[in-house]
Design a protein around this motif. Structure first.
Motif, PDB file in Angstrom:
ATOM      1  N   ILE A  41       0.784  -1.216  -0.046  1.00 21.38           N
ATOM      2  CA  ILE A  41       0.020  -0.001  -0.006  1.00 21.38           C
ATOM      3  C   ILE A  41       0.827   1.094   0.052  1.00 21.38           C
ATOM      4  CG2 ILE A  41      -2.109  -1.053   1.096  1.00 21.38           C
ATOM      5  CD1 ILE A  41      -0.989  -0.113   3.735  1.00 21.38           C
ATOM      6  N   ALA A  42       0.310   2.226  -0.409  1.00 21.22           N
ATOM      7  CA  ALA A  42       1.294   3.485  -0.387  1.00 21.22           C
ATOM      8  C   ALA A  42       1.633   4.199   1.009  1.00 21.22           C
ATOM      9  CB  ALA A  42       0.485   4.590  -1.138  1.00 21.22           C
ATOM     10  N   ASP A  46      -3.041   3.371   5.214  1.00 20.97           N
ATOM     11  CA  ASP A  46      -3.823   2.862   4.205  1.00 20.97           C
ATOM     12  C   ASP A  46      -4.661   1.598   4.708  1.00 20.97           C
ATOM     13  OD1 ASP A  46      -3.578   5.056   2.354  1.00 20.97           O
ATOM     14  OD2 ASP A  46      -1.886   3.843   1.519  1.00 20.97           O
ATOM     15  N   THR A 226      -2.017   9.534  -3.759  1.00 16.36           N
ATOM     16  CA  THR A 226      -3.095   8.429  -3.915  1.00 16.36           C
ATOM     17  C   THR A 226      -4.532   9.217  -3.459  1.00 16.36           C
ATOM     18  OG1 THR A 226      -2.422   7.607  -1.630  1.00 16.36           O
ATOM     19  CG2 THR A 226      -1.691   6.613  -3.587  1.00 16.36           C
ATOM     20  N   LEU A 229      -8.251   4.681  -1.938  1.00 20.05           N
ATOM     21  CA  LEU A 229      -7.819   3.362  -1.136  1.00 20.05           C
ATOM     22  C   LEU A 229      -7.336   2.512  -2.369  1.00 20.05           C
ATOM     23  CD1 LEU A 229      -7.033   1.292   0.926  1.00 20.05           C
ATOM     24  CD2 LEU A 229      -9.438   0.310   0.788  1.00 20.05           C
ATOM     25  N   HIS A 231      -6.213   3.648  -5.472  1.00 17.32           N
ATOM     26  CA  HIS A 231      -5.055   4.117  -6.028  1.00 17.32           C
ATOM     27  C   HIS A 231      -4.026   3.845  -5.119  1.00 17.32           C
ATOM     28  CE1 HIS A 231      -7.379   6.372  -8.693  1.00 17.32           C
ATOM     29  NE2 HIS A 231      -6.240   6.577  -9.311  1.00 17.32           N
ATOM     30  N   ALA A 232      -4.079   3.800  -3.780  1.00 16.40           N
ATOM     31  CA  ALA A 232      -3.086   3.486  -2.473  1.00 16.40           C
ATOM     32  C   ALA A 232      -2.768   2.251  -2.662  1.00 16.40           C
ATOM     33  CB  ALA A 232      -3.618   3.747  -1.177  1.00 16.40           C
ATOM     34  N   GLY A 236       1.150   0.806  -3.953  1.00 16.28           N
ATOM     35  CA  GLY A 236       1.852   0.123  -3.306  1.00 16.28           C
ATOM     36  C   GLY A 236       2.402  -1.241  -3.994  1.00 16.28           C
TER      37      GLY A 236
END
Length: 611
Positions: A41-42, A46, A226, A229, A231-232, A236
């Motif tokens: 995840i980014a 997140d 991001t 979520l 995009h995160a 990631g």
């Protein structure tokens, strides 16, 4: 324009850089988060969004962060040195879901997104092979049982765990956790080597306590923006390529940008072809190579169909249409020799060419178009002979593929205007009564009269974004390629089979097959990583999130990415020539103003003479 430089050589591996420190140490301490393990995840927070999504709690992230801050205040008031997960959830307000359920969900989400870092794992294995004591040292509110479960899930073992929530000692504040570990192991601090990513808590505090330290700082690139979520998660996963040791830049681009986009394309194709009741899905060469390798076995029947726009157009040229196709035969031409080589026609003797006013090296220009068109007419019978051969071979290939009247066919192509689909329809309409629908990564312009749709469309992205992808289409075409040359011909073999002719181009980059193979391997590994994660967290990832890394690569590549992609030359075999090299690059005016001669992005084909 000077030829772009090749990508810079990779720096020595982490294991190579740690060879001497490992030999000198008696014990090796590993930080856990962002060192021995990476989150897909980014950002760490997140995970809270994953929990909120599971229970439909839109603002759970905000409440969870506030509860952690309150837990620190309670900790200090009680004279403790660290918070724990129970203390955090004791500070969480009533959100309509039992705190115990939320706590279990956070534990599960953390486990789901954590992956063993391959390059640091290699260090762990080496240290264990040398007989070193290996420990985990982490500032974390999660309990020791979590770390035991994490190690068991990853299939690794360590000698001891030192976790701040259980020890009530931290790295970050005063390094007391390091001293506690050294005393527990019965070692002088200097005999312990600690690896960690945080320059303060891992390196500065460790050094203050007398440990040997190594700052682990992988090149993850800029922190991605991001907006949600989905995009995160994609960001990631895309960044996980940075910790894969020994991988080529091409593999990394395939993993990070091609993986999520190909996952989106395959999922979208499956849904659309089932709804459209497609009988047979043809993944066209070379654009459909990797997507076809990832096509589910229980989906619509499919085939990797070795046909290209060039082959389809050549197969469709007849006495009646020859004149109208002369512009195609000359499109992108460089010289007389190139034109005949790419069509697959034996070039006339030099004496014959001289009589016609040409030499093999005569350059094609707009001013010479009429003369070159006359040359095509003079060679008409030889060209039509190749076209007839292609027509017979392609017809046999269609029969072998199982085409029959009444079928509904799907064609998979990268884009951009449906010219390949149009050529396919023109060819098959004379021999089969079939309906054809085209499925594309992105369409720049829909072609009137054809049934077609695209993954990246007006329903998913603004027109400006789709236009940028088209302008930088060489990036998408590189990612959706294959480790074989362009298919430009077909002929019947004596045994009734079909032999396809491939055109490697003239003066083409000799690395192209290897590059395509590396990108393909990276994409397939990226898709596997993403699919494994989604199987656990069960989050729906929409097309804009899954295609974000691809669009970033096309629209705003990093300098390293631009140098990597821009080093490729003569990628398009039809337009290639030994007389020049075409690089996919554009000179950014801002860099030009600074006197920087290397392009920062991928915008257009820039020609340079071969060195």
């Amino acid at each position: 324009m000077d030829a772009p430089p090749s990508p810079a050589p990779a720096r020595p591996s982490l294991l190579a850089r740690l060879r001497e420190p490992l030999e000198a140490a008696e014990a090796v301490s590993f930080d856990v988060f962002d060192t021995l393990f990476m989150r897909l995840i980014a950002a760490p927070e997140d995970v809270f969004d994953l929990v909120g999504a599971q229970f439909g709690l839109k603002h759970f992230r905000r409440h969870r962060i506030a509860a952690q801050a309150q837990a620190f205040r309670v900790m200090r008031a009680r004279g403790r040195r660290e918070i724990d997960l129970d203390g955090i959830y004791a500070c969480l307000p009533d959100l309509g879901v039992p705190a115990e359920a939320l706590k279990r969900a956070e534990w599960a989400a953390e486990l789901a997104v954590l992956r063993l870092n391959p390059e640091v794992h290699a260090v762990l294995l080496r240290a264990q092979a040398l007989g070193k004591t290996c420990i985990l040292t982490s500032d974390m509110y999660l309990p020791e049982a979590f770390f035991e479960a994490l190690c068991a899930r990853a299939g690794i073992t360590v000698d001891r765990l030192f976790v701040s929530s259980a020890a009530q000692a931290t790295k970050r504040d005063d390094g007391a956790l390091f001293t506690l570990a050294a005393e527990a192991l019965g070692l002088e601090p200097g005999r312990i080597l600690h690896l960690g990513d945080n320059p303060a808590s891992d390196i500065a505090r460790g050094a203050e306590r007398g440990l040997a330290t190594f700052h682990y700082a992988p090149d993850l690139g800029p922190a991605p923006a991001t907006p949600d979520l989905a995009h995160a998660i994609v960001a990631g996963v895309a960044r996980f390529q940075a910790v894969q040791p020994g991988r080529s830049p091409w593999w990394r681009i395939g993993f990070s940008a091609g993986g999520p986009a190909t996952h989106a394309l395959v999922a979208w194709l499956r849904a659309r072809t089932e709804e459209d009741r497609i009988d047979l899905l043809l993944f066209l060469a070379r654009d459909g190579f990797t997507a076809h390798r990832l096509w589910p076995g229980d989906a619509v029947p499919s085939l990797y169909f070795k046909a290209s726009r060039v082959l389809l157009v050549l197969a469709g040229i007849t006495e009646r249409t020859f004149e109208a196709q002369i512009p195609f035969l000359l499109s992108g031409a460089a010289s007389v020799a190139d034109i005949f080589a790419r069509i697959g026609v034996e070039r006339p003797d030099d004496a014959v060419l001289r009589d016609l006013g040409f030499s093999p090296e005569t350059r094609y220009t707009r001013k010479r178009h009429a003369a070159f068109a006359a040359l095509m007419r003079a060679m008409r019978w030889r060209i039509l002979q190749v076209c007839r051969e292609c027509r017979r071979g392609l017809h046999a290939a269609c029969l072998q593929a199982g085409l029959r009247d009444g079928m509904r066919l799907g064609l998979v192509d990268v884009g951009w205007k449906g010219s390949t689909q149009a050529a396919f329809v023109d060819f098959v309409r004379d021999v089969f009564d079939v309906r054809v629908k085209g499925y594309y990564l992105c369409l720049h312009k829909a072609r009137h009269g054809l049934e077609m749709e695209a993954l990246i469309s007006a329903g998913t992205h603004r027109a400006a974004i789709r236009r940028d992808l088209y302008d930088n289409r060489v990036v998408a075409e590189l990612l959706f390629s294959a480790p074989h040359a362009s298919v430009t011909g077909a002929r019947l073999a004596p045994d009734g089979g079909v032999v396809f002719a491939e055109d490697p181009g003239r003066g083409a980059d000799p690395r192209l097959p290897e590059i395509a193979a590396e990108i393909d391997a990276g994409i397939r590994e990226g898709v596997a990583t993403l699919r494994a994660l989604l199987a656990e967290i069960r989050v729906d990832l929409p097309v804009p999130a899954l295609t974000a890394p691809l669009l970033a690569l096309a629209r705003d590549p990093t300098r390293d990415q631009a140098e990597t992609l821009g080093s490729i030359y003569n990628f398009d075999s039809w337009g290639s020539s030994t007389l020049f090299r075409s690089y996919a690059a554009r000179l950014d005016p801002r860099e030009a103003a600074r006197g920087d001669s290397w392009p920062a992005g991928m915008r257009a084909l820039a020609a340079a003479p071969p060195p």
